[in-house]
Design an enzyme around this catalytic site. Structure first.
Site, short mmCIF file in Angstrom:
data_model
loop_
_atom_site.label_atom_id
_atom_site.label_comp_id
_atom_site.label_asym_id
_atom_site.label_seq_id
_atom_site.Cartn_x
_atom_site.Cartn_y
_atom_site.Cartn_z
N CYS A 115 0.79 -1.23 0.00
CA CYS A 115 0.00 0.00 0.00
C CYS A 115 0.82 1.28 0.00
CB CYS A 115 -0.96 0.00 1.19
SG CYS A 115 -2.26 -1.22 1.04
N CYS A 421 -0.12 2.36 6.51
CA CYS A 421 0.34 1.03 6.93
C CYS A 421 0.65 0.23 5.68
CB CYS A 421 -0.70 0.34 7.79
SG CYS A 421 -2.27 0.03 6.98
#
Length: 435
Positions: A115, A421
């Site tokens: 991500c 995250c």
């Protein structure tokens, strides 16, 4: 010239180069951003980009980057594309760049750190500029979760599975979300309340036109004709995943998505929808930007990446942000806007306790933690990813820069910290200084 460059590098690393004043000093060698734009974010398997292939989505982003950059595309020294799910990412990136109008002389590479891939693309280009390898570079984050759904981790070998942390790192995100909720004593009610705020702020931001300066209209494709197979084109100009009228009361009625894992509080309402989208960031030296007469949006200062226990990977921003602040020589009190993106509200809710939400004006856009130093909670109307807009996972980093810098300018702030995250147990954060 060489000695002057050495002096500049030494001054950047000197203990005296600390604090906001040091970050705001301008040098011809600064790595600056002159363009940060994004596509609309559309629901995967049902939204505006459902029938647009990933290479087509990327080609359209390249076309829009060329159109909005204000430069000859031949000046771009390198392109880095952050993407994860495409099985042929480098083929797609190179062919899309050529089809969009970049000359053959402009190289392309892809990068994958889940991500954070969009942010890693920006960091990669920034580092190349800082090292003197190129003067101008383009960073892109892109993911089509309609065309390339996330199928999870492949099976691990027995020798890998013998290590508990290694086993944890390939577990689904729903499991990590439940771990965070349990470990940090986050209730279902808290999660749904924070999720509802995300939707409400996204709705308000959309209706108020806050995203207008960052979104560029995209040409996309309709469903193929069942007889001819041909696809008509359309223009998509707005995010289509914002759920108007969402309240905590409505969210509380949704069943847990992961009843097999306790405390079973993550739902389709308080975790992010999957999304298709892309974003592009143009970087260059300040010297080059001034030579070309381009407006400067911001300066990229530094990026930090941190590792943590995979079972609670969602709190990665709470590890990465202190590291990046230390690298930049500033404190949380110096920051005007924080973005901390995750894919479930349990992550962001846990991070808020680190940031002292009630005192620091922390805002959650469900899975996205935003704060304005010294403000009241709920004062800011900006909304980022996760429930509010949807998580286009590997476009997230570049997309957050487009949104964050747009919002920083809207409220006349100076320092932006953007963070997310990262699957398998990591977190990343970057510091930017607005012009």
């Amino acid at each position: 010239m060489a000695m002057e460059r050495v002096k500049q590098l030494v001054s950047h690393m000197s203990p005296a180069s600390k604090g906001v004043a040091a970050l705001q000093r301008k040098s011809p060698d600064d790595v600056v951003i002159t363009m940060a734009v994004r596509s609309p974010l559309c629901r995967a398997k049902g939204g505006g980009f459902m029938y647009t292939k990933s290479d087509e989505l990327l080609a359209e982003m390249f076309k829009q980057a060329i159109a909005h950059s204000g430069i000859d595309p031949a000046l771009v020294g390198d392109i880095t594309v952050g993407t994860v799910l495409s099985p042929s990412a480098t083929y797609e990136a190179r062919t899309a760049a050529l089809a969009a109008g970049f000359p053959e002389s402009v190289p392309v590479q892809t990068i994958n750190r889940f991500c954070s891939s969009g942010l890693m693309a920006v960091t990669d280009i920034s580092n190349k500029i800082r090292a003197g390898q190129i003067e101008v570079g383009l960073a892109v984050g892109m993911e089509s979760m309609s065309q390339n759904p996330d199928k999870g981790a492949p099976a691990s070998s027995d020798s890998i599975k013998a290590n508990q942390a290694a086993c944890d790192s390939v577990m689904p995100m729903g499991w990590t979300s439940e771990n965070v909720a349990g470990d940090f004593n986050i209730s279902r009610q808290e999660m749904d309340e924070w999720a509802s705020i995300s939707f409400q702020r996204a709705e308000h931001a959309d209706k108020s036109g806050y995203f207008a300066n960052e979104i560029v209209p995209f040409t996309a494709y309709e469903k193929p004709d069942p007889e001819t197979g041909k696809r008509a084109t359309k223009v998509v100009s707005k995010d289509d995943g914002i759920r108007a009228g969402t309240t905590a009361e409505k969210l509380l009625k949704i069943r847990p998505a992961f009843p097999q894992w306790k405390p079973s509080q993550t739902t389709g309402g308080n975790a992010s929808q999957i999304t298709d989208g892309t974003a592009a960031v143009l970087l260059m030296t300040r010297r080059k930007a001034e030579e070309l007469g381009l407006a400067i949006l911001a300066k990229h200062v530094t990026t930090a990446v941190a590792g943590l226990a995979p079972r609670v990977m969602g709190i990665g921003p709470s590890i990465a942000i202190p590291q990046v602040l230390q690298q930049a020589g500033i404190t949380t009190d110096d920051v005007d806007l924080f973005e901390a993106s995750g894919c479930a509200v349990s992550y962001a809710r846990a991070e808020s306790s680190w940031r002292n939400a009630d005192q620091r004006g922390v805002r959650i856009d469900d899975g996205v933690l935003c704060a304005q130093a010294g403000s009241r909670p709920c004062e800011v109307e900006m909304s980022n990813c996760a429930d509010g807009l949807g998580a286009s996972a590997r476009a997230t980093g570049a997309r957050q820069i487009a949104t964050g810098l747009n919002e920083l300018a809207r409220r006349k702030g100076k320092i932006l910290v953007t963070s997310m995250c990262i699957g398998t147990g990591m977190g990343a954060a970057s510091v930017f200084v607005g012009e």
